[in-house]
Design a protein around this motif. Structure first.
Motif, PDB file in Angstrom:
ATOM      1  N   ARG A 123     -47.672  -4.181 -61.327  1.00 10.90           N
ATOM      2  CA  ARG A 123     -47.397  -2.738 -61.429  1.00 10.90           C
ATOM      3  C   ARG A 123     -48.728  -2.008 -61.591  1.00 10.90           C
ATOM      4  O   ARG A 123     -49.231  -1.805 -62.681  1.00 10.90           O
ATOM      5  CB  ARG A 123     -46.479  -2.471 -62.614  1.00 10.90           C
ATOM      6  CG  ARG A 123     -46.159  -0.991 -62.847  1.00 10.90           C
ATOM      7  CD  ARG A 123     -45.226  -0.821 -64.031  1.00 10.90           C
ATOM      8  NE  ARG A 123     -45.013   0.580 -64.356  1.00 10.90           N
ATOM      9  CZ  ARG A 123     -45.706   1.250 -65.286  1.00 10.90           C
ATOM     10  NH1 ARG A 123     -46.651   0.633 -65.987  1.00 10.90           N
ATOM     11  NH2 ARG A 123     -45.442   2.528 -65.527  1.00 10.90           N
ATOM     12  N   ARG A 124     -49.280  -1.636 -60.465  1.00 10.37           N
ATOM     13  CA  ARG A 124     -50.575  -0.965 -60.466  1.00 10.37           C
ATOM     14  C   ARG A 124     -50.534   0.141 -59.417  1.00 10.37           C
ATOM     15  O   ARG A 124     -50.184  -0.112 -58.261  1.00 10.37           O
ATOM     16  CB  ARG A 124     -51.692  -1.957 -60.158  1.00 10.37           C
ATOM     17  CG  ARG A 124     -53.094  -1.381 -60.277  1.00 10.37           C
ATOM     18  CD  ARG A 124     -54.131  -2.443 -59.962  1.00 10.37           C
ATOM     19  NE  ARG A 124     -54.084  -3.558 -60.911  1.00 10.37           N
ATOM     20  CZ  ARG A 124     -54.741  -4.705 -60.729  1.00 10.37           C
ATOM     21  NH1 ARG A 124     -55.458  -4.889 -59.628  1.00 10.37           N
ATOM     22  NH2 ARG A 124     -54.656  -5.658 -61.637  1.00 10.37           N
ATOM     23  N   PHE A 125     -50.870   1.359 -59.848  1.00  2.50           N
ATOM     24  CA  PHE A 125     -50.781   2.511 -58.960  1.00  2.50           C
ATOM     25  C   PHE A 125     -52.140   3.168 -58.756  1.00  2.50           C
ATOM     26  O   PHE A 125     -53.011   3.113 -59.627  1.00  2.50           O
ATOM     27  CB  PHE A 125     -49.799   3.542 -59.525  1.00  2.50           C
ATOM     28  CG  PHE A 125     -48.359   3.124 -59.462  1.00  2.50           C
ATOM     29  CD1 PHE A 125     -47.545   3.538 -58.422  1.00  2.50           C
ATOM     30  CD2 PHE A 125     -47.822   2.305 -60.445  1.00  2.50           C
ATOM     31  CE1 PHE A 125     -46.213   3.151 -58.361  1.00  2.50           C
ATOM     32  CE2 PHE A 125     -46.485   1.919 -60.394  1.00  2.50           C
ATOM     33  CZ  PHE A 125     -45.682   2.335 -59.350  1.00  2.50           C
ATOM     34  N   PRO A 131     -48.423   2.628 -54.854  1.00  2.00           N
ATOM     35  CA  PRO A 131     -48.780   1.295 -55.348  1.00  2.00           C
ATOM     36  C   PRO A 131     -50.119   0.831 -54.792  1.00  2.00           C
ATOM     37  O   PRO A 131     -50.445   1.076 -53.630  1.00  2.00           O
ATOM     38  CB  PRO A 131     -47.634   0.410 -54.830  1.00  2.00           C
ATOM     39  CG  PRO A 131     -46.496   1.349 -54.617  1.00  2.00           C
ATOM     40  CD  PRO A 131     -47.132   2.628 -54.159  1.00  2.00           C
ATOM     41  N   ASP A 132     -50.911   0.190 -55.645  1.00  2.00           N
ATOM     42  CA  ASP A 132     -52.232  -0.291 -55.255  1.00  2.00           C
ATOM     43  C   ASP A 132     -52.095  -1.467 -54.287  1.00  2.00           C
ATOM     44  O   ASP A 132     -51.561  -2.510 -54.656  1.00  2.00           O
ATOM     45  CB  ASP A 132     -52.994  -0.725 -56.509  1.00  2.00           C
ATOM     46  CG  ASP A 132     -54.425  -1.131 -56.230  1.00  2.00           C
ATOM     47  OD1 ASP A 132     -54.799  -1.241 -55.043  1.00  2.00           O
ATOM     48  OD2 ASP A 132     -55.167  -1.360 -57.200  1.00  2.00           O
ATOM     49  N   PRO A 133     -52.593  -1.343 -53.057  1.00  3.02           N
ATOM     50  CA  PRO A 133     -52.475  -2.438 -52.088  1.00  3.02           C
ATOM     51  C   PRO A 133     -53.312  -3.663 -52.472  1.00  3.02           C
ATOM     52  O   PRO A 133     -53.127  -4.734 -51.908  1.00  3.02           O
ATOM     53  CB  PRO A 133     -52.974  -1.815 -50.782  1.00  3.02           C
ATOM     54  CG  PRO A 133     -53.859  -0.684 -51.210  1.00  3.02           C
ATOM     55  CD  PRO A 133     -53.257  -0.163 -52.467  1.00  3.02           C
ATOM     56  N   ASP A 134     -54.220  -3.499 -53.440  1.00  2.00           N
ATOM     57  CA  ASP A 134     -55.037  -4.618 -53.902  1.00  2.00           C
ATOM     58  C   ASP A 134     -54.567  -5.154 -55.255  1.00  2.00           C
ATOM     59  O   ASP A 134     -55.332  -5.783 -55.986  1.00  2.00           O
ATOM     60  CB  ASP A 134     -56.508  -4.189 -54.016  1.00  2.00           C
ATOM     61  CG  ASP A 134     -57.130  -3.915 -52.655  1.00  2.00           C
ATOM     62  OD1 ASP A 134     -56.808  -4.649 -51.705  1.00  2.00           O
ATOM     63  OD2 ASP A 134     -57.917  -2.962 -52.547  1.00  2.00           O
ATOM     64  N   ALA A 135     -53.295  -4.920 -55.586  1.00  2.00           N
ATOM     65  CA  ALA A 135     -52.768  -5.312 -56.896  1.00  2.00           C
ATOM     66  C   ALA A 135     -52.835  -6.815 -57.149  1.00  2.00           C
ATOM     67  O   ALA A 135     -52.837  -7.247 -58.297  1.00  2.00           O
ATOM     68  CB  ALA A 135     -51.325  -4.820 -57.047  1.00  2.00           C
ATOM     69  N   GLN A 162     -43.797  -3.794 -53.480  1.00  2.00           N
ATOM     70  CA  GLN A 162     -44.510  -2.522 -53.440  1.00  2.00           C
ATOM     71  C   GLN A 162     -43.620  -1.396 -52.915  1.00  2.00           C
ATOM     72  O   GLN A 162     -43.705  -0.255 -53.384  1.00  2.00           O
ATOM     73  CB  GLN A 162     -45.766  -2.652 -52.594  1.00  2.00           C
ATOM     74  CG  GLN A 162     -46.864  -3.483 -53.266  1.00  2.00           C
ATOM     75  CD  GLN A 162     -48.227  -2.860 -53.144  1.00  2.00           C
ATOM     76  OE1 GLN A 162     -48.600  -2.353 -52.092  1.00  2.00           O
ATOM     77  NE2 GLN A 162     -48.993  -2.904 -54.229  1.00  2.00           N
ATOM     78  N   GLN A 163     -42.756  -1.724 -51.983  1.00  2.00           N
ATOM     79  CA  GLN A 163     -41.812  -0.716 -51.484  1.00  2.00           C
ATOM     80  C   GLN A 163     -40.861  -0.283 -52.597  1.00  2.00           C
ATOM     81  O   GLN A 163     -40.552   0.908 -52.743  1.00  2.00           O
ATOM     82  CB  GLN A 163     -41.014  -1.285 -50.306  1.00  2.00           C
ATOM     83  CG  GLN A 163     -40.064  -0.280 -49.669  1.00  2.00           C
ATOM     84  CD  GLN A 163     -39.358  -0.857 -48.443  1.00  2.00           C
ATOM     85  OE1 GLN A 163     -39.592  -1.997 -48.050  1.00  2.00           O
ATOM     86  NE2 GLN A 163     -38.506  -0.062 -47.834  1.00  2.00           N
TER      87      GLN A 163
END
Length: 243
Positions: A123-125, A131-135, A162-163
Motif C-alpha cells: 500500500r504505497r501511493f 498507487p506507486d508502480p514501484d511498490a 494496484q487496480q
C-alpha cells in the motif's frame, strides 16, 4: 480428478499463527474459491525470498509430495529486494530470475504445472493519489519476463491489486492492511501500522483477485474447472461453498 495446489511464497500468502492474528495471508482464503476436487497446500513462509526458500530446501520438501497433475503457485519479490540481507537478497535481473526458473523446472519435471504470480502490491501511493508502480521494485516486471520467456502461466496480482487500491483510494485501503491503534488487539498492544501485510478483510480481497485471475487465464483450462466461484459469484453448475 483431484489434485493439489501448492503455494510457495512469503508472508503475504502464508498461514498466520494465533499470535499474529488478525494478520492474514491471502493463501488462507483461497480454498473457498475451489471445490473439493482441488486441495490447497499452503507452503508460503513469513520472511522468505526465492533465495532463502530454496536454501532452506523448502522446494525440495514440496517435491516429495508433488504429484503429476498438481499445481505450484510461485509468488515472491517482497523479500528478494532486501539488499541489506545477503541471505535473502536476489538481484531481479539475474538471481531472482534464475531462482524462478528452478521452481518452474521442478514442477514441470514432476509432471505438474507451475504458475507465476507477480507480487501483491504494498500500500504505497504517489503524490497524485495513484498507487506507486514501484511498490515492489523491479520484481513484478522481472517475473512477467520470466513467464514470457519460459511459457509459464502468469497471474498478474501486482497489477490487479494496484487496480483495487486505485479504486479504493488512500484511506479506503487502510482496512485491507494491518493498521491498529494501541490496545485495539491483544497481539498488538502498542498498535501497528503496516502497509505490506493484510488484515483478514484484505486477505479475502486478494484471494478473490487470485481466483478471478485464474478464471481469466486461458493458459489454465484444467485449473479453471476446479473453480466454484469468482468475484461475480458462484459459477453456473457448481456447488456453493459456505462463507
Amino acid at each position: 480428478m483431484s489434485c493439489t495446489l501448492f503455494i510457495a511464497g512469503d508472508s503475504t500468502a502464508a498461514i498466520k499463527g494465533a499470535a499474529e492474528k488478525p494478520m492474514t495471508g491471502w493463501g488462507e482464503h483461497l480454498q473457498a474459491y475451489f471445490g473439493p476436487s482441488l486441495r490447497i497446500d499452503n507452503r508460503a513462509v513469513n520472511g522468505r525470498s526465492t533465495k532463502s526458500f530454496l536454501a532452506e530446501r523448502r522446494l525440495e520438501a514440496i517435491e516429495k509430495e508433488f504429484q503429476a497433475g498438481d499445481y505450484l503457485f510461485i509468488q515472491f519479490g517482497h523479500n528478494d529486494g532486501k539488499q541489506e540481507d545477503p541471505l535473502r537478497y536476489a538481484d531481479p535481473e539475474r538471481e531472482f530470475r534464475a531462482n524462478l526458473e528452478r521452481f518452474i523446472e521442478s514442477a514441470r519435471r514432476k509432471g505438474g504445472t507451475p504458475v507465476l504470480l507477480t507480487s501483491v502490491s504494498r500500500r504505497r501511493f504517489l503524490a497524485d493519489g495513484s498507487p506507486d508502480p514501484d511498490a515492489v521494485g523491479a520484481y513484478p516486471e522481472a517475473m512477467r519476463q520470466v513467464a514470457a520467456g519460459t511459457a509459464t502461466p502468469l497471474l498478474d496480482i501486482f497489477a490487479a491489486s494496484q487496480q483495487l487500491y486505485r479504486a479504493l483510494g488512500i484511506e479506503g485501503t487502510r482496512h485491507l492492511f494491518m493498521h491498529l491503534p494501541e490496545q485495539a488487539h491483544p497481539n498488538y498492544p502498542e498498535g501497528i501500522s503496516d502497509d505490506t501485510h493484510f488484515s483478514d478483510v484484505g486477505a479475502r480481497h486478494i484471494a478473490r483477485l487470485v481466483a478471478q485471475a485464474v478464471h481469466q487465464c486461458a493458459a489454465l483450462p484444467e485449473l479453471r474447472q476446479h473453480l466454484i466461484r469468482t468475484t461475480e459469484g458462484y459459477l453456473p453448475g457448481k456447488v456453493a461453498m459456505p462463507e
